[in-house]
Design a protein around this motif. Sequence first.
Motif, PDB file in Angstrom:
ATOM      1  N   THR A 223       0.839  -1.189   0.000  1.00  0.00           N
ATOM      2  CA  THR A 223       0.000   0.000   0.000  1.00  0.00           C
ATOM      3  C   THR A 223       0.881   1.249   0.000  1.00  0.00           C
ATOM      4  OG1 THR A 223      -1.848   1.096   1.103  1.00  0.00           O
ATOM      5  CG2 THR A 223      -0.129   0.220   2.512  1.00  0.00           C
ATOM      6  N   VAL A 224       0.266   2.407  -0.163  1.00  0.00           N
ATOM      7  CA  VAL A 224       0.952   3.698  -0.069  1.00  0.00           C
ATOM      8  C   VAL A 224       0.032   4.652   0.688  1.00  0.00           C
ATOM      9  CG1 VAL A 224       2.126   5.552  -1.301  1.00  0.00           C
ATOM     10  CG2 VAL A 224       1.964   3.303  -2.346  1.00  0.00           C
ATOM     11  N   ASP A 225       0.606   5.390   1.644  1.00  0.00           N
ATOM     12  CA  ASP A 225      -0.189   6.287   2.483  1.00  0.00           C
ATOM     13  C   ASP A 225       0.132   7.764   2.273  1.00  0.00           C
ATOM     14  OD1 ASP A 225      -1.497   4.176   4.304  1.00  0.00           O
ATOM     15  OD2 ASP A 225       0.638   3.712   4.466  1.00  0.00           O
ATOM     16  N   GLY A 226       1.226   8.061   1.597  1.00  0.00           N
ATOM     17  CA  GLY A 226       1.573   9.463   1.428  1.00  0.00           C
ATOM     18  C   GLY A 226       2.714   9.664   0.454  1.00  0.00           C
ATOM     19  N   ILE A 227       2.823  10.894   0.004  1.00  0.00           N
ATOM     20  CA  ILE A 227       3.922  11.270  -0.889  1.00  0.00           C
ATOM     21  C   ILE A 227       4.461  12.626  -0.473  1.00  0.00           C
ATOM     22  CG2 ILE A 227       2.354  12.319  -2.599  1.00  0.00           C
ATOM     23  CD1 ILE A 227       4.351  11.320  -4.762  1.00  0.00           C
ATOM     24  N   ILE A 228       5.770  12.756  -0.543  1.00  0.00           N
ATOM     25  CA  ILE A 228       6.415  14.053  -0.348  1.00  0.00           C
ATOM     26  C   ILE A 228       7.123  14.397  -1.655  1.00  0.00           C
ATOM     27  CG2 ILE A 228       8.002  15.434   1.026  1.00  0.00           C
ATOM     28  CD1 ILE A 228       7.663  13.440   3.301  1.00  0.00           C
ATOM     29  N   ASN A 229       6.549  15.334  -2.389  1.00  0.00           N
ATOM     30  CA  ASN A 229       7.125  15.776  -3.660  1.00  0.00           C
ATOM     31  C   ASN A 229       8.209  16.797  -3.366  1.00  0.00           C
ATOM     32  OD1 ASN A 229       5.669  14.431  -5.896  1.00  0.00           O
ATOM     33  ND2 ASN A 229       3.864  15.377  -4.951  1.00  0.00           N
ATOM     34  N   ASN A 230       9.408  16.278  -3.154  1.00  0.00           N
ATOM     35  CA  ASN A 230      10.541  17.102  -2.733  1.00  0.00           C
ATOM     36  C   ASN A 230      11.514  17.397  -3.869  1.00  0.00           C
ATOM     37  OD1 ASN A 230      12.865  17.986  -0.806  1.00  0.00           O
ATOM     38  ND2 ASN A 230      13.662  16.148  -1.821  1.00  0.00           N
ATOM     39  N   ALA A 231      11.597  16.533  -4.878  1.00  0.00           N
ATOM     40  CA  ALA A 231      12.588  16.682  -5.943  1.00  0.00           C
ATOM     41  C   ALA A 231      12.442  18.030  -6.637  1.00  0.00           C
ATOM     42  CB  ALA A 231      12.446  15.554  -6.955  1.00  0.00           C
ATOM     43  N   GLY A 232      13.578  18.684  -6.872  1.00  0.00           N
ATOM     44  CA  GLY A 232      13.533  19.969  -7.554  1.00  0.00           C
ATOM     45  C   GLY A 232      14.919  20.415  -7.971  1.00  0.00           C
ATOM     46  N   ILE A 233      14.960  21.317  -8.933  1.00  0.00           N
ATOM     47  CA  ILE A 233      16.212  21.899  -9.398  1.00  0.00           C
ATOM     48  C   ILE A 233      16.056  23.408  -9.492  1.00  0.00           C
ATOM     49  CG2 ILE A 233      16.946  19.856 -10.688  1.00  0.00           C
ATOM     50  CD1 ILE A 233      15.991  21.301 -13.257  1.00  0.00           C
ATOM     51  N   ILE A 234      17.184  24.114  -9.494  1.00  0.00           N
ATOM     52  CA  ILE A 234      17.153  25.546  -9.733  1.00  0.00           C
ATOM     53  C   ILE A 234      17.610  25.823 -11.171  1.00  0.00           C
ATOM     54  CG2 ILE A 234      17.487  26.143  -7.314  1.00  0.00           C
ATOM     55  CD1 ILE A 234      20.429  26.736  -7.969  1.00  0.00           C
ATOM     56  N   GLN A 235      17.464  27.058 -11.593  1.00  0.00           N
ATOM     57  CA  GLN A 235      17.884  27.460 -12.935  1.00  0.00           C
ATOM     58  C   GLN A 235      19.297  28.031 -12.862  1.00  0.00           C
ATOM     59  OE1 GLN A 235      15.040  31.005 -13.189  1.00  0.00           O
ATOM     60  NE2 GLN A 235      16.944  31.958 -13.863  1.00  0.00           N
ATOM     61  N   PRO A 236      19.967  28.192 -13.996  1.00  0.00           N
ATOM     62  CA  PRO A 236      21.222  28.956 -13.991  1.00  0.00           C
ATOM     63  C   PRO A 236      20.968  30.359 -13.438  1.00  0.00           C
ATOM     64  CG  PRO A 236      20.927  27.838 -16.094  1.00  0.00           C
ATOM     65  CD  PRO A 236      19.638  27.677 -15.343  1.00  0.00           C
ATOM     66  N   PHE A 237      21.952  30.926 -12.748  1.00  0.00           N
ATOM     67  CA  PHE A 237      21.785  32.259 -12.169  1.00  0.00           C
ATOM     68  C   PHE A 237      21.904  33.312 -13.270  1.00  0.00           C
ATOM     69  CE2 PHE A 237      22.620  29.902  -8.314  1.00  0.00           C
ATOM     70  CZ  PHE A 237      21.790  30.526  -7.395  1.00  0.00           C
ATOM     71  N   LYS A 238      20.806  33.463 -14.009  1.00  0.00           N
ATOM     72  CA  LYS A 238      20.758  34.390 -15.136  1.00  0.00           C
ATOM     73  C   LYS A 238      19.406  35.095 -15.158  1.00  0.00           C
ATOM     74  CE  LYS A 238      23.496  31.435 -18.261  1.00  0.00           C
ATOM     75  NZ  LYS A 238      23.448  30.705 -19.559  1.00  0.00           N
ATOM     76  N   PRO A 239      19.371  36.323 -15.690  1.00  0.00           N
ATOM     77  CA  PRO A 239      18.074  36.970 -15.898  1.00  0.00           C
ATOM     78  C   PRO A 239      17.294  36.256 -16.998  1.00  0.00           C
ATOM     79  CG  PRO A 239      19.842  38.287 -16.860  1.00  0.00           C
ATOM     80  CD  PRO A 239      20.499  37.179 -16.094  1.00  0.00           C
ATOM     81  N   VAL A 240      15.994  36.459 -17.038  1.00  0.00           N
ATOM     82  CA  VAL A 240      15.130  35.786 -18.008  1.00  0.00           C
ATOM     83  C   VAL A 240      15.634  35.998 -19.432  1.00  0.00           C
ATOM     84  CG1 VAL A 240      12.795  35.733 -18.978  1.00  0.00           C
ATOM     85  CG2 VAL A 240      13.114  35.925 -16.503  1.00  0.00           C
TER      86      VAL A 240
ATOM     87  N   ARG B 125      13.235  22.766 -18.657  1.00  0.00           N
ATOM     88  CA  ARG B 125      13.787  21.787 -17.723  1.00  0.00           C
ATOM     89  C   ARG B 125      13.326  22.077 -16.291  1.00  0.00           C
ATOM     90  NH1 ARG B 125      19.200  21.470 -15.150  1.00  0.00           N
ATOM     91  NH2 ARG B 125      19.553  19.304 -14.535  1.00  0.00           N
ATOM     92  N   VAL B 126      13.407  23.344 -15.896  1.00  0.00           N
ATOM     93  CA  VAL B 126      13.004  23.722 -14.542  1.00  0.00           C
ATOM     94  C   VAL B 126      11.500  23.490 -14.335  1.00  0.00           C
ATOM     95  CG1 VAL B 126      12.706  25.693 -12.978  1.00  0.00           C
ATOM     96  CG2 VAL B 126      14.876  25.353 -14.161  1.00  0.00           C
ATOM     97  N   MET B 127      10.690  23.891 -15.306  1.00  0.00           N
ATOM     98  CA  MET B 127       9.245  23.708 -15.179  1.00  0.00           C
ATOM     99  C   MET B 127       8.869  22.228 -15.181  1.00  0.00           C
ATOM    100  SD  MET B 127       7.924  26.699 -14.757  1.00  0.00           S
ATOM    101  CE  MET B 127       6.204  26.223 -14.870  1.00  0.00           C
ATOM    102  N   ASN B 128       9.541  21.447 -15.994  1.00  0.00           N
ATOM    103  CA  ASN B 128       9.213  20.021 -16.086  1.00  0.00           C
ATOM    104  C   ASN B 128       9.526  19.275 -14.793  1.00  0.00           C
ATOM    105  OD1 ASN B 128       8.231  20.147 -18.690  1.00  0.00           O
ATOM    106  ND2 ASN B 128      10.189  19.637 -19.647  1.00  0.00           N
TER     107      ASN B 128
END
Length: 266
Positions: A82-99, A109-112
């Motif tokens: 069974t499964v009782d919970g999920i912690i969606n923790n995985a994440g990345i940051i973007q390069p330190f650049k302006p848009v 990549r960041v949004m995905n």
Amino acid sequence: MKLATKTFVVTGAGSGIGRELTLQLLQKGANVAGVDINSSSLLETGRVAGLGEDRFKAFDLDITSQEAVNRLPGTVTKHFGTVDGIINNAGIIQPFKPVYDLSIEDINRVMNVNFFGTLYLTKAFLPLFLQRPEAHITNISSMGGFLAVPGQTLYGASKAAVKIFTEGLYAELMETNVGVTVVFPGAIATNITENSGLGKPKASGDAKMKPLAADKAAGQILTAIERNRFRVVVGPDAKFLDILYRFNPRYATQFIQQKMKSLLKP
């Protein structure tokens, strides 16, 4: 929610907050399905835990693949029952650049990873959770999800999407057995910069901006799950800026812009 004997899926379990969440869940008597794209890091988490596969099972998975994510609930339940919970923790940051200087590939990549990965996993496990006597969904947003951080604008946009998605999910599931918590960490001592393919982070030079230890952050997150809290802000910087932003959004934005100036210099 009592964590003992429960089975949780933790994404990003190979390092940082994800590893600490995994270890502390195991210490509290829970079972953990650890998910990460880095198989060697996952194996290290298992080695540190020092438990057999009946308590911790590693799942090497790219959370941006909807097809792969959709297969995960069946694989996890086959192992744990069974499964009782999920912690969606995985994440990345973007390069330190302006848009202006960010490539569309960097943006996607960041949004995905940050938003769509969280969405895919939540959608995949929610039908199972609705059948459980009690279940919990925890999504990790960010301080950048409520306050714009120059040089991390798209990262912040992805985490703001996680914020609104989670808060909407909370409202939709209020009359069900599924609890929902959204988490806003500030600066945490993890290797997210390196995991995002950006090398070693630059130091801010500000003693007041010292990151919170990952184990302390994980402890606060698990307490929030146990108490079924709607929202938790983790770290002194995040708590300070949360209050400042509510009081004066423009000043808070200017304040963080000044703090980030040195990181944006070539």
